[in-house]
Enzyme design. Structure first.
Site, PDB file in Angstrom:
ATOM      1  N   HIS A   3       4.183 -36.325  82.359  1.00 49.88           N
ATOM      2  CA  HIS A   3       3.945 -37.572  81.626  1.00 49.88           C
ATOM      3  C   HIS A   3       4.624 -38.774  82.278  1.00 49.88           C
ATOM      4  O   HIS A   3       5.016 -39.715  81.601  1.00 49.88           O
ATOM      5  CB  HIS A   3       4.370 -37.440  80.154  1.00 49.88           C
ATOM      6  CG  HIS A   3       3.820 -36.215  79.499  1.00 49.88           C
ATOM      7  ND1 HIS A   3       2.483 -36.064  79.213  1.00 49.88           N
ATOM      8  CD2 HIS A   3       4.440 -35.066  79.112  1.00 49.88           C
ATOM      9  CE1 HIS A   3       2.287 -34.874  78.658  1.00 49.88           C
ATOM     10  NE2 HIS A   3       3.451 -34.254  78.590  1.00 49.88           N
ATOM     11  N   ARG A   4       4.819 -38.697  83.587  1.00 44.10           N
ATOM     12  CA  ARG A   4       5.452 -39.776  84.375  1.00 44.10           C
ATOM     13  C   ARG A   4       6.892 -40.051  83.936  1.00 44.10           C
ATOM     14  O   ARG A   4       7.412 -41.148  84.100  1.00 44.10           O
ATOM     15  CB  ARG A   4       4.594 -41.040  84.346  1.00 44.10           C
ATOM     16  CG  ARG A   4       3.157 -40.782  84.846  1.00 44.10           C
ATOM     17  CD  ARG A   4       2.374 -42.008  85.144  1.00 44.10           C
ATOM     18  NE  ARG A   4       2.936 -42.843  86.180  1.00 44.10           N
ATOM     19  CZ  ARG A   4       2.856 -42.628  87.495  1.00 44.10           C
ATOM     20  NH1 ARG A   4       2.265 -41.556  87.957  1.00 44.10           N
ATOM     21  NH2 ARG A   4       3.383 -43.480  88.346  1.00 44.10           N
ATOM     22  N   LEU A   5       7.550 -39.048  83.382  1.00 48.59           N
ATOM     23  CA  LEU A   5       8.962 -39.158  82.981  1.00 48.59           C
ATOM     24  C   LEU A   5       9.824 -38.620  84.119  1.00 48.59           C
ATOM     25  O   LEU A   5      10.634 -37.709  83.962  1.00 48.59           O
ATOM     26  CB  LEU A   5       9.202 -38.381  81.678  1.00 48.59           C
ATOM     27  CG  LEU A   5       8.312 -38.797  80.503  1.00 48.59           C
ATOM     28  CD1 LEU A   5       8.570 -37.904  79.293  1.00 48.59           C
ATOM     29  CD2 LEU A   5       8.544 -40.262  80.152  1.00 48.59           C
TER      30      LEU A   5
END
Length: 192
Positions: A170-172
């Site tokens: 999740h692009r974390l």
């Protein structure tokens, strides 16, 4: 987890060499000229350690001109299969003559001849012209060793800043930043 970025680099680099199908030592090299005009290209890492990260090139090309004007560079390793990248920034110096000679001697003969034949980064009117120059160098050095050209050597980027980026769902993403201080390295985190 290590707090020494050079040891962390070694661990990630070893994993990349085991998993990347081609050129795990490929790195983007960013330079800027005296006016601040940036330029980036791919080069190959040919050595690394506490003193820095080493690559070799023709000293008459654009990257060498940039480094004469502005002796700082940034490197980027991107290992897509591992979903990782490492950014390195710092001042640049040339390697010693003995080190350059030793590395040049490990190159294939054709790569050695190519270093003599190429006017790197200069305009070329036709591929045949370069091929003719290559054949002329083959004849010139026939039957003997190919010495390192005086215009060809190496550079070393001394790491003052190293960022380790790891892809997360999740692009974390995870970003660890190491900056050099008088007492060693200071570690911190960056927002993704």
């Amino acid at each position: 987890m290590t707090t020494d970025p050079l040891l962390l680099f070694d661990a990630w680099y070893d994993e990349a060499r085991a998993s990347e199908p081609n050129d795990a030592n490929a790195m983007a090299l960013a330079t800027a000229d005296a006016r601040g005009q940036p330029s980036v290209r791919m080069v190959l890492l040919k050595g690394h350690g506490a003193d820095g990260f080493v690559f070799y090139t023709n000293h008459q090309g654009r990257k060498a001109a940039d480094l004469r004007d502005n002796a700082h560079a940034a490197l980027l390793f991107h290992w897509k299969s591992l979903r990782r990248q490492i950014r390195i920034e710092g001042p640049v110096s040339t390697v010693g003559e003995a080190q350059a000679d030793a590395y040049f001697a490990t190159r294939s003969r054709d790569s050695q001849l190519g270093a003599w034949a190429s006017d790197q980064s200069r305009p070329l009117s036709a591929r045949a012209e370069f091929e003719a120059r290559f054949e002329a160098m083959r004849a010139r050095f026939a039957g003997g060793d190919v010495p390192r050209p005086p215009h060809w050597s190496g550079y070393m980027v001394f790491a003052e800043r190293m960022e380790f980026w790891q892809d997360r769902a999740h692009r974390l993403h995870e970003r660890r930043l190491f900056t050099r201080s008088r007492d060693g390295w200071v570690e911190g985190l960056l927002y993704p």
